[in-house]
Design an enzyme around this catalytic site. Structure first.
Site, PDB file in Angstrom:
ATOM      1  N   GLU A  56       9.933   0.908  10.642  1.00 33.63           N
ATOM      2  CA  GLU A  56      10.965   1.920  10.372  1.00 33.63           C
ATOM      3  C   GLU A  56      10.279   3.265  10.556  1.00 33.63           C
ATOM      4  OE1 GLU A  56      13.951   1.092  10.029  1.00 33.63           O
ATOM      5  OE2 GLU A  56      13.941  -0.981   9.351  1.00 33.63           O
TER       6      GLU A  56
ATOM      7  N   GLU B 224      10.307  15.585  15.785  1.00 29.66           N
ATOM      8  CA  GLU B 224      10.930  15.402  14.477  1.00 29.66           C
ATOM      9  C   GLU B 224      10.607  16.639  13.628  1.00 29.66           C
ATOM     10  OE1 GLU B 224       9.282  12.264  11.916  1.00 29.66           O
ATOM     11  OE2 GLU B 224      11.298  11.944  11.120  1.00 29.66           O
TER      12      GLU B 224
ATOM     13  N   LYS C   5       0.850  -1.193   0.000  1.00 28.40           N
ATOM     14  CA  LYS C   5       0.000   0.000   0.000  1.00 28.40           C
ATOM     15  C   LYS C   5       0.883   1.240   0.000  1.00 28.40           C
ATOM     16  CE  LYS C   5      -1.739   2.838   2.913  1.00 28.40           C
ATOM     17  NZ  LYS C   5      -1.845   4.045   2.065  1.00 28.40           N
TER      18      LYS C   5
ATOM     19  N   CYS D  72      13.819  10.429   6.731  1.00 26.81           N
ATOM     20  CA  CYS D  72      13.886   9.930   8.109  1.00 26.81           C
ATOM     21  C   CYS D  72      15.287  10.125   8.649  1.00 26.81           C
ATOM     22  CB  CYS D  72      13.483   8.462   8.149  1.00 26.81           C
ATOM     23  SG  CYS D  72      14.447   7.422   7.052  1.00 26.81           S
TER      24      CYS D  72
HETATM   25  P1  NAD Z   1       2.524   8.073   7.955  1.00 24.53           P
HETATM   26  O1  NAD Z   1       2.746   7.280   9.196  1.00 24.53           O
HETATM   27  O2  NAD Z   1       1.530   9.147   7.981  1.00 24.53           O
HETATM   28  O3  NAD Z   1       2.081   7.108   6.759  1.00 24.53           O
HETATM   29  C1  NAD Z   1       2.861   5.994   6.340  1.00 24.53           C
HETATM   30  C2  NAD Z   1       1.952   4.978   5.650  1.00 24.53           C
HETATM   31  O4  NAD Z   1       1.067   4.424   6.619  1.00 24.53           O
HETATM   32  C3  NAD Z   1       1.058   5.565   4.557  1.00 24.53           C
HETATM   33  O5  NAD Z   1       0.949   4.646   3.489  1.00 24.53           O
HETATM   34  C4  NAD Z   1      -0.269   5.727   5.273  1.00 24.53           C
HETATM   35  O6  NAD Z   1      -1.376   5.714   4.397  1.00 24.53           O
HETATM   36  C5  NAD Z   1      -0.271   4.501   6.169  1.00 24.53           C
HETATM   37  N1  NAD Z   1      -1.146   4.597   7.345  1.00 24.53           N
HETATM   38  C6  NAD Z   1      -1.578   5.715   7.980  1.00 24.53           C
HETATM   39  N2  NAD Z   1      -2.374   5.384   9.015  1.00 24.53           N
HETATM   40  C7  NAD Z   1      -2.438   4.030   9.042  1.00 24.53           C
HETATM   41  C8  NAD Z   1      -3.101   3.090   9.879  1.00 24.53           C
HETATM   42  N3  NAD Z   1      -3.861   3.475  10.904  1.00 24.53           N
HETATM   43  N4  NAD Z   1      -2.951   1.773   9.630  1.00 24.53           N
HETATM   44  C9  NAD Z   1      -2.166   1.371   8.605  1.00 24.53           C
HETATM   45  N5  NAD Z   1      -1.522   2.199   7.766  1.00 24.53           N
HETATM   46  C10 NAD Z   1      -1.650   3.520   7.985  1.00 24.53           C
HETATM   47  O7  NAD Z   1       3.975   8.596   7.526  1.00 24.53           O
HETATM   48  P2  NAD Z   1       4.332   9.648   6.369  1.00 24.53           P
HETATM   49  O8  NAD Z   1       3.940  11.007   6.794  1.00 24.53           O
HETATM   50  O9  NAD Z   1       3.846   9.109   5.062  1.00 24.53           O
HETATM   51  O10 NAD Z   1       5.925   9.525   6.351  1.00 24.53           O
HETATM   52  C11 NAD Z   1       6.795  10.346   7.060  1.00 24.53           C
HETATM   53  C12 NAD Z   1       7.311   9.636   8.309  1.00 24.53           C
HETATM   54  O11 NAD Z   1       7.951   8.414   7.959  1.00 24.53           O
HETATM   55  C13 NAD Z   1       8.352  10.442   9.069  1.00 24.53           C
HETATM   56  O12 NAD Z   1       8.113  10.339  10.447  1.00 24.53           O
HETATM   57  C14 NAD Z   1       9.655   9.743   8.704  1.00 24.53           C
HETATM   58  O13 NAD Z   1      10.709   9.918   9.613  1.00 24.53           O
HETATM   59  C15 NAD Z   1       9.211   8.325   8.615  1.00 24.53           C
HETATM   60  N6  NAD Z   1      10.142   7.565   7.814  1.00 24.53           N
HETATM   61  C16 NAD Z   1      10.922   6.610   8.409  1.00 24.53           C
HETATM   62  C17 NAD Z   1      11.858   5.900   7.662  1.00 24.53           C
HETATM   63  C18 NAD Z   1      12.721   4.840   8.286  1.00 24.53           C
HETATM   64  O14 NAD Z   1      13.258   4.043   7.537  1.00 24.53           O
HETATM   65  N7  NAD Z   1      12.874   4.809   9.592  1.00 24.53           N
HETATM   66  C19 NAD Z   1      11.990   6.170   6.298  1.00 24.53           C
HETATM   67  C20 NAD Z   1      11.185   7.155   5.723  1.00 24.53           C
HETATM   68  C21 NAD Z   1      10.253   7.832   6.483  1.00 24.53           C
END
Ligand code: NAD
Length: 480
Positions: free
Chosen positions: A248, A383, A173, A282
């Site tokens: 992650e 963050e 997804k 991230c």
């Molecule tokens: P997000 O958590 O809002 O969304 C990530 C994914 O999860 C999306 O596909 C979203 O639709 C889905 N999602 C949202 N709510 C959900 C739920 N209740 N159940 C299941 N899936 C759900 O994150 P974002 O804003 O898209 O990304 C940015 C964040 O990701 C930042 O905090 C960044 O640091 C982190 N990040 C971490 C890494 C790593 O490897 N540690 C890498 C890239 C980004």
């Protein structure tokens, strides 16, 4: 309209619902995609369940051959995929091309690893006469991959490459704002011969599609990348089915600049580390602790670099930094900056939206550097996911390490020094999944990657990731 890929076929949502994908540089609609519901998601999971026996039964080198053909097909379309990624995500075209290439690299790496025997177990001597103990490795089954919008292709590859190479099937997804490049990749891989149902992509809201993937009993493993807060919910939802999860999550990576550092190297690396992808990584450098004797010289160099960066539409080849991805993300950065300024911080560069017609419909924000920010300000405790960098002056390495560790996060970290003893202290004492010495941010495919504290659980990359996409079984082979 773009379509999902379910069981090897283009698929709209059964309800006919769609969602628009907008270009963050212009606000224009790039395309629409299906807005799937739980029923659509279950169709994709059923397809992955049905595809698993045949895919997992293939010898690893045959799976590798299929994956190599899929990667080759992606390589033929890198420019097209990169343009889609820039239009939906906002990043400069050059960075999108690198990301699309890394997707293909990753598929090839894990195809090569499993073809070369990386799926290995053990033989263990047992006390019982004639008995042989074995540890054998098996794929888990259907793996769910839930992906954020900042590096949609790299973070997808980190999950599907080891998952598929190890013999699992996948339901992915993408984030609702960046589904287009992922859908195109899935289509290309299917055209190249990836069997129907092996890799399915469903587009729709996280709380619906993501939640169904997490809760469905047939999905045995979740690879999730996203915010820490979402990660908590994912882990809790996965608990009912005792599901394996790799998380992650967010980071607030510190960089320490010592008084013996090469300041040119440090300023260059930290400028890239903070402003690459408009600060939305991230592993971005999100806090800097510079030692007092070199603070002024270092800050001058960094500020000069920030001011030189060319902001613009990612499709313009001159652009070095695109827009932020969403209006909400920019509003958060502006609020975090305002909080610091209200507490007495000094603004050294940027601090506002760039002016001019070229920027008026996108979510642009200038590369921003602040100093004299009191402890407790939001930029230290939260963050910062955008082009905003706070710099603190530390009196010695002890203070720098103490403050670097004063965070709920523990993703990456870095130190700039020519002194091996200082580097060793940082390696031993910084609470993080990664420590770079005289470098930042690049997570090499060859090294395991994953955070500590609230930055996550489990590893991606390296051969280690194969442990997270396989189960081991112990076997006793008794003589008769
Ligand atoms: P997000 O958590 O809002 O969304 C990530 C994914 O999860 C999306 O596909 C979203 O639709 C889905 N999602 C949202 N709510 C959900 C739920 N209740 N159940 C299941 N899936 C759900 O994150 P974002 O804003 O898209 O990304 C940015 C964040 O990701 C930042 O905090 C960044 O640091 C982190 N990040 C971490 C890494 C790593 O490897 N540690 C890498 C890239 C980004």
């Amino acid at each position: 309209m773009a379509t999902m890929l379910i069981n090897g076929q283009p698929a709209p949502a059964a309800s006919g619902a769609t969602m628009a994908v907008r270009n963050p540089a212009t606000g224009e609609v790039v395309d629409t995609v299906p807005r799937a519901d739980r029923e659509d998601t279950r169709r994709a999971i059923d397809a992955a369940v049905a595809a698993f026996p045949a895919w997992s039964a293939l010898p690893p080198h045959q799976r590798a051959q299929v994956l190599l053909r899929a990667a080759a097909r992606v390589r033929e379309h890198l420019d097209e995929v990169a343009e889609l990624l820039t239009k939906e995500q906002g990043k400069p075209l050059r960075d999108s091309k690198i990301e699309a290439e890394r997707f293909a690299d990753n598929i090839e790496i894990y195809a090569g690893l499993v073809a070369g025997g990386a799926l290995r177990g053990q033989q263990v001597a047992l006390p019982q006469q004639k008995a042989i103990g074995l540890v054998v490795r098996r794929p888990i089954g259907v793996a769910g991959a839930i992906i954020p919008w900042n590096f949609p292709l790299t973070l997808l590859a980190n999950k599907i490459a080891p998952a598929l190479a190890a013999g699992n099937t996948v339901v992915a997804k993408p984030a609702s704002t960046t589904p287009l490049s992922t859908l195109r990749l899935a289509e290309l891989m299917a055209e190249a011969g990836l069997p129907a149902g092996t890799f399915n992509v469903v587009t729709g809201p996280g709380e619906v599609v993501g939640n169904e993937i997490i809760r469905h009993p047939a999905v045995r493993k979740i690879g999730f990348t996203g915010e820490t807060e979402t990660g908590r919910r994912v882990m809790a939802s996965a608990a009912d089915e005792i599901k394996r999860v790799t998380l992650e999550l967010g980071g607030s990576d510190p960089a320490i600049v010592c008084d013996d550092a090469d300041l040119e190297v440090a300023a260059r690396a930290i400028a890239i580390g903070r402003f690459f992808n408009c600060g939305q990584a991230c592993l971005a450098v999100k806090r800097v602790y510079v030692l007092e004797p070199v603070a002024d010289a270092f800050i001058d160099k960094l500020v000069a670099r920030a001011k030189r960066l060319k902001i613009g539409n990612g499709l313009d080849p001159q652009t070095q930094m695109g827009p932020m991805h969403t209006e909400g993300g920019r509003a958060t950065i502006e609020a975090q900056l305002q909080d610091a300024l209200d507490r007495g911080a000094t603004l050294l560069a940027g601090g506002k939206r760039p002016e001019g017609a070229a920027f008026s419909n996108g979510w642009f924000f200038e590369p921003t550097i602040i100093t004299n920010v009191p402890e407790g300000a939001r930029v230290w405790t939260e963050e910062t996911f955008g082009p905003l960098l706070p710099i603190a002056v530390a009196k010695d390495l002890d203070e720098a390490i103490r403050r670097a560790n004063d965070s709920e996060y523990g993703l990456g970290s870095s130190i700039f020094t020519r002194d091996l003893a200082k580097a060793q202290r940082a390696i031993e004492q910084l609470d993080a999944g990664y420590t770079w010495v005289n470098a930042v941010q690049i997570a090499h495919d060859e090294l395991p990657f994953g955070g500590v504290k609230h930055s996550g659980y489990g590893k991606e990359h390296g051969t280690e990731v194969l442990d997270y996409y396989t189960e081991t079984k112990s076997v006793v082979l008794a003589g008769v």
